[in-house]
Design a protein around this motif. Structure first.
Motif, short mmCIF file in Angstrom:
data_model
loop_
_atom_site.label_atom_id
_atom_site.label_comp_id
_atom_site.label_asym_id
_atom_site.label_seq_id
_atom_site.Cartn_x
_atom_site.Cartn_y
_atom_site.Cartn_z
N ARG A 157 0.85 -1.20 0.00
CA ARG A 157 0.00 0.00 0.00
C ARG A 157 0.88 1.24 0.00
O ARG A 157 1.03 1.91 1.02
CB ARG A 157 -0.91 0.00 1.22
CG ARG A 157 -1.89 -1.13 1.28
CD ARG A 157 -3.09 -0.82 0.40
NE ARG A 157 -4.05 -1.92 0.51
CZ ARG A 157 -4.69 -2.42 -0.52
NH1 ARG A 157 -4.51 -1.94 -1.72
NH2 ARG A 157 -5.54 -3.41 -0.37
N GLU A 158 1.47 1.56 -1.13
CA GLU A 158 2.28 2.77 -1.24
C GLU A 158 1.41 3.93 -1.67
O GLU A 158 0.54 3.78 -2.52
CB GLU A 158 3.40 2.57 -2.27
CG GLU A 158 4.46 1.59 -1.83
CD GLU A 158 5.60 1.46 -2.83
OE1 GLU A 158 6.71 1.13 -2.38
OE2 GLU A 158 5.40 1.69 -4.04
N ALA A 159 1.66 5.09 -1.09
CA ALA A 159 0.94 6.31 -1.47
C ALA A 159 1.51 6.84 -2.78
O ALA A 159 2.62 6.49 -3.18
CB ALA A 159 1.09 7.35 -0.37
N ASP A 205 9.31 -15.24 -9.73
CA ASP A 205 10.25 -14.20 -10.15
C ASP A 205 9.52 -13.15 -10.98
O ASP A 205 9.80 -12.97 -12.16
CB ASP A 205 11.39 -14.82 -10.96
CG ASP A 205 12.57 -13.88 -11.15
OD1 ASP A 205 12.62 -12.84 -10.46
OD2 ASP A 205 13.42 -14.17 -12.01
N LEU A 206 8.57 -12.44 -10.35
CA LEU A 206 7.76 -11.47 -11.07
C LEU A 206 8.46 -10.13 -11.17
O LEU A 206 9.07 -9.66 -10.21
CB LEU A 206 6.40 -11.31 -10.38
CG LEU A 206 5.53 -12.55 -10.35
CD1 LEU A 206 4.21 -12.27 -9.66
CD2 LEU A 206 5.29 -13.09 -11.75
N LYS A 224 6.74 -5.68 -6.20
CA LYS A 224 6.83 -5.54 -4.74
C LYS A 224 5.80 -6.41 -4.03
O LYS A 224 6.02 -6.83 -2.90
CB LYS A 224 6.64 -4.08 -4.35
CG LYS A 224 7.75 -3.19 -4.89
CD LYS A 224 7.46 -1.73 -4.65
CE LYS A 224 8.50 -0.84 -5.28
NZ LYS A 224 8.18 0.58 -5.13
N GLY A 225 4.67 -6.63 -4.65
CA GLY A 225 3.61 -7.44 -4.06
C GLY A 225 2.60 -7.76 -5.14
O GLY A 225 2.48 -7.03 -6.12
N ASN A 277 4.64 1.82 -6.55
CA ASN A 277 5.28 2.80 -7.44
C ASN A 277 6.64 2.29 -7.89
O ASN A 277 7.38 1.69 -7.11
CB ASN A 277 5.49 4.12 -6.69
CG ASN A 277 4.20 4.64 -6.10
OD1 ASN A 277 3.21 4.81 -6.80
ND2 ASN A 277 4.20 4.91 -4.80
N TYR A 278 6.96 2.58 -9.16
CA TYR A 278 8.25 2.21 -9.75
C TYR A 278 8.79 3.42 -10.51
O TYR A 278 8.12 3.95 -11.39
CB TYR A 278 8.09 1.02 -10.71
CG TYR A 278 7.58 -0.20 -9.99
CD1 TYR A 278 8.46 -1.13 -9.45
CD2 TYR A 278 6.21 -0.41 -9.82
CE1 TYR A 278 7.99 -2.24 -8.76
CE2 TYR A 278 5.74 -1.51 -9.13
CZ TYR A 278 6.63 -2.42 -8.60
OH TYR A 278 6.16 -3.51 -7.91
#
Length: 175
Positions: A43-45, A102-103, A134-135, A141-142
């Protein structure tokens, strides 16, 4: 003679069992089947830059798309945001897919095709890996490389690098 056969047959059986156990262990390590039952929620903002918070400026959407399913059921939204400092971020929102061994998150020049025709195309042409997923659920975010040409890279894939297959993908439509 019968005794030799018994000893040899025991050695053969033991050898077959050992080889079988090694093969099963290698298969379990390679496929990592437990990940199918383990969800990782992130849960990134939406990223904020100090100057944008002070100026009240919001991130601007440059492109977006909806994820479609490929190898695994996948849904969610993809947005490319320009932050106040000029940097760009690829954002996955409400992502829901299977976990895997390995996503990765790829941006590519490949067309997004429905069904099995779209499973294996994202590493054929030009593509850039934004790193490990990340999940398999949530918002994340990337950071996009500074020189990435959004006119060239028109799709995003949740890509399984181990098996060279797309779990899901989205066409990026310019805003």
């Amino acid at each position: 003679m019968g005794r030799i056969r018994r000893v040899m047959s025991k050695r053969v059986v033991i050898g077959v069992l050992v080889v079988g156990l090694v093969a099963v262990g290698a298969g379990v390590f390679w496929f990592q089947p437990w990940k199918l039952w383990v969800d990782e929620t992130v849960r990134e903002a939406v990223p904020a830059v100090a100057e944008s918070a002070a100026a009240g400026a919001a991130a601007r959407t440059l492109a977006s798309g909806e994820l479609i399913s490929h190898e695994h059921a996948t849904s969610g939204k993809v947005r490319i945001l320009r932050l106040a400092d000029g940097s760009r971020v690829l954002r996955l929102e409400n992502l829901d897919t299977s976990n895997g061994p390995d996503l990765r998150v790829l941006v590519a020049d490949a067309p997004v095709k429905k069904g099995t025709a779209g499973w294996r195309v994202f590493d054929d042409g030009a593509h850039v890996s934004l790193g490990k997923l990340k999940g398999n659920k949530g918002d994340q975010n990337y950071v996009l490389p500074a020189g990435l040409d959004l006119d060239r890279y028109t799709s995003v894939s949740i890509w399984c690098d181990r098996f060279d297959v797309s779990f899901g993908a989205a066409v990026l439509s310019r805003a």
